[in-house]
Scaffold this motif. Structure first.
Motif, PDB file in Angstrom:
ATOM      1  N   GLU A  24      69.139  36.437  87.808  1.00 15.61           N
ATOM      2  CA  GLU A  24      68.587  37.041  89.030  1.00 15.61           C
ATOM      3  C   GLU A  24      67.708  36.041  89.779  1.00 15.61           C
ATOM      4  N   ARG A  25      66.907  35.281  89.044  1.00 15.49           N
ATOM      5  CA  ARG A  25      66.034  34.284  89.658  1.00 15.49           C
ATOM      6  C   ARG A  25      66.862  33.201  90.357  1.00 15.49           C
ATOM      7  N   LEU A  26      67.937  32.741  89.711  1.00  9.92           N
ATOM      8  CA  LEU A  26      68.799  31.734  90.314  1.00  9.92           C
ATOM      9  C   LEU A  26      69.521  32.271  91.545  1.00  9.92           C
ATOM     10  N   LEU A  27      69.919  33.520  91.508  1.00 11.66           N
ATOM     11  CA  LEU A  27      70.581  34.135  92.654  1.00 11.66           C
ATOM     12  C   LEU A  27      69.628  34.225  93.843  1.00 11.66           C
ATOM     13  N   VAL A  28      68.393  34.605  93.589  1.00 12.79           N
ATOM     14  CA  VAL A  28      67.389  34.670  94.654  1.00 12.79           C
ATOM     15  C   VAL A  28      67.147  33.281  95.237  1.00 12.79           C
ATOM     16  N   GLN A  29      67.037  32.279  94.366  1.00 16.22           N
ATOM     17  CA  GLN A  29      66.829  30.898  94.821  1.00 16.22           C
ATOM     18  C   GLN A  29      68.021  30.428  95.659  1.00 16.22           C
ATOM     19  N   TYR A  30      69.230  30.721  95.207  1.00 17.56           N
ATOM     20  CA  TYR A  30      70.435  30.335  95.942  1.00 17.56           C
ATOM     21  C   TYR A  30      70.446  30.967  97.328  1.00 17.56           C
ATOM     22  N   ARG A  31      70.139  32.254  97.402  1.00 14.93           N
ATOM     23  CA  ARG A  31      70.137  32.943  98.698  1.00 14.93           C
ATOM     24  C   ARG A  31      69.069  32.384  99.624  1.00 14.93           C
ATOM     25  N   ARG A  32      67.898  32.068  99.078  1.00 13.06           N
ATOM     26  CA  ARG A  32      66.814  31.505  99.875  1.00 13.06           C
ATOM     27  C   ARG A  32      67.221  30.141 100.441  1.00 13.06           C
ATOM     28  N   GLU A  33      67.819  29.286  99.603  1.00 12.88           N
ATOM     29  CA  GLU A  33      68.251  27.966 100.056  1.00 12.88           C
ATOM     30  C   GLU A  33      69.371  28.066 101.084  1.00 12.88           C
ATOM     31  N   ARG A  34      70.282  28.994 100.878  1.00 13.54           N
ATOM     32  CA  ARG A  34      71.384  29.184 101.824  1.00 13.54           C
ATOM     33  C   ARG A  34      70.871  29.681 103.172  1.00 13.54           C
ATOM     34  N   ALA A  35      69.901  30.584 103.149  1.00 14.94           N
ATOM     35  CA  ALA A  35      69.314  31.089 104.391  1.00 14.94           C
ATOM     36  C   ALA A  35      68.576  29.970 105.129  1.00 14.94           C
ATOM     37  N   ARG A  36      67.857  29.140 104.387  1.00 13.08           N
ATOM     38  CA  ARG A  36      67.146  28.016 105.010  1.00 13.08           C
ATOM     39  C   ARG A  36      68.138  27.074 105.670  1.00 13.08           C
ATOM     40  N   ARG A  37      69.215  26.762 104.970  1.00 16.09           N
ATOM     41  CA  ARG A  37      70.236  25.863 105.510  1.00 16.09           C
ATOM     42  C   ARG A  37      70.848  26.451 106.783  1.00 16.09           C
ATOM     43  N   ALA A  38      71.166  27.737 106.753  1.00 17.67           N
ATOM     44  CA  ALA A  38      71.756  28.389 107.928  1.00 17.67           C
ATOM     45  C   ALA A  38      70.791  28.358 109.107  1.00 17.67           C
ATOM     46  N   LEU A  39      69.525  28.596 108.841  1.00 15.10           N
ATOM     47  CA  LEU A  39      68.516  28.577 109.905  1.00 15.10           C
ATOM     48  C   LEU A  39      68.436  27.196 110.548  1.00 15.10           C
ATOM     49  N   VAL A  40      68.399  26.159 109.722  1.00 14.47           N
ATOM     50  CA  VAL A  40      68.310  24.788 110.236  1.00 14.47           C
ATOM     51  C   VAL A  40      69.561  24.438 111.034  1.00 14.47           C
ATOM     52  N   LEU A  41      70.740  24.708 110.469  1.00 15.96           N
ATOM     53  CA  LEU A  41      71.977  24.362 111.170  1.00 15.96           C
ATOM     54  C   LEU A  41      72.129  25.158 112.464  1.00 15.96           C
ATOM     55  N   ASP A  42      71.716  26.414 112.468  1.00 11.21           N
ATOM     56  CA  ASP A  42      71.760  27.207 113.701  1.00 11.21           C
ATOM     57  C   ASP A  42      70.827  26.626 114.758  1.00 11.21           C
ATOM     58  N   SER A  43      69.672  26.123 114.335  1.00  8.48           N
ATOM     59  CA  SER A  43      68.739  25.505 115.273  1.00  8.48           C
ATOM     60  C   SER A  43      69.325  24.232 115.865  1.00  8.48           C
ATOM     61  N   VAL A  44      69.941  23.414 115.029  1.00  5.69           N
ATOM     62  CA  VAL A  44      70.560  22.184 115.516  1.00  5.69           C
ATOM     63  C   VAL A  44      71.703  22.529 116.472  1.00  5.69           C
ATOM     64  N   ARG A  45      72.506  23.502 116.101  1.00  7.02           N
ATOM     65  CA  ARG A  45      73.618  23.898 116.975  1.00  7.02           C
ATOM     66  C   ARG A  45      73.107  24.390 118.322  1.00  7.02           C
ATOM     67  N   ALA A  46      72.038  25.162 118.322  1.00 10.53           N
ATOM     68  CA  ALA A  46      71.469  25.650 119.584  1.00 10.53           C
ATOM     69  C   ALA A  46      71.026  24.475 120.450  1.00 10.53           C
ATOM     70  N   HIS A  47      70.421  23.476 119.823  1.00 12.85           N
ATOM     71  CA  HIS A  47      69.998  22.299 120.567  1.00 12.85           C
ATOM     72  C   HIS A  47      71.200  21.539 121.121  1.00 12.85           C
ATOM     73  N   LEU A  48      72.248  21.416 120.330  1.00 14.24           N
ATOM     74  CA  LEU A  48      73.459  20.741 120.803  1.00 14.24           C
ATOM     75  C   LEU A  48      74.118  21.524 121.944  1.00 14.24           C
ATOM     76  N   ASP A  49      74.107  22.852 121.852  1.00 12.88           N
ATOM     77  CA  ASP A  49      74.689  23.687 122.908  1.00 12.88           C
ATOM     78  C   ASP A  49      73.954  23.527 124.237  1.00 12.88           C
ATOM     79  N   GLU A  50      72.706  23.127 124.192  1.00 17.79           N
ATOM     80  CA  GLU A  50      71.907  22.948 125.415  1.00 17.79           C
ATOM     81  C   GLU A  50      72.259  21.652 126.158  1.00 17.79           C
ATOM     82  N   GLN A  51      73.003  20.775 125.506  1.00 17.66           N
ATOM     83  CA  GLN A  51      73.319  19.494 126.128  1.00 17.66           C
ATOM     84  C   GLN A  51      74.350  19.684 127.246  1.00 17.66           C
ATOM     85  N   PRO A  52      74.219  18.903 128.313  1.00 15.79           N
ATOM     86  CA  PRO A  52      75.041  19.140 129.509  1.00 15.79           C
ATOM     87  C   PRO A  52      76.481  18.643 129.443  1.00 15.79           C
ATOM     88  N   SER A  53      76.810  17.741 128.518  1.00 13.19           N
ATOM     89  CA  SER A  53      78.170  17.184 128.492  1.00 13.19           C
ATOM     90  C   SER A  53      78.573  16.866 127.055  1.00 13.19           C
TER      91      SER A  53
END
Length: 84
Positions: A24-53
């Motif tokens: 259970e502890r490993l599953l919680v850790q895995y989900r936390r790390e996966r959520a962090r990764r998704a948050l970071v990648l979504d932020s980078v993607r949003a920044h890339l989407d803002e670029q004009p070309s």
């Protein structure tokens, strides 16, 4: 694994409880790390989407990659100097 007590009720062994807790502890850790990764990648993607070309997107992506590699080098150097 369970065992029967003299009264006939089953009781989980300490090893089973520990294994379940570790799982259970490993599953919680895995989900936390996966959520962090998704948050970071979504932020980078949003920044890339803002670029004009497309060219600006690629240039920005190279900048992100360079910043990430520099950060990784800094963290690795710090871990070598201060091992846990």
């Amino acid at each position: 694994m369970t065992r029967r007590t003299t009264a006939g009720t089953s009781v989980a062994t300490a090893a089973e409880g520990s294994d379940e807790h570790d799982r259970e502890r490993l599953l919680v850790q895995y989900r936390r790390e996966r959520a962090r990764r998704a948050l970071v990648l979504d932020s980078v993607r949003a920044h890339l989407d803002e670029q004009p070309s497309p060219r600006a997107v690629r240039t920005c992506a190279r900048s992100w990659v360079a910043a990430l590699l520099a950060l990784a080098e800094d963290v690795a150097k710090n871990k070598m100097e201060h091992p846990e």
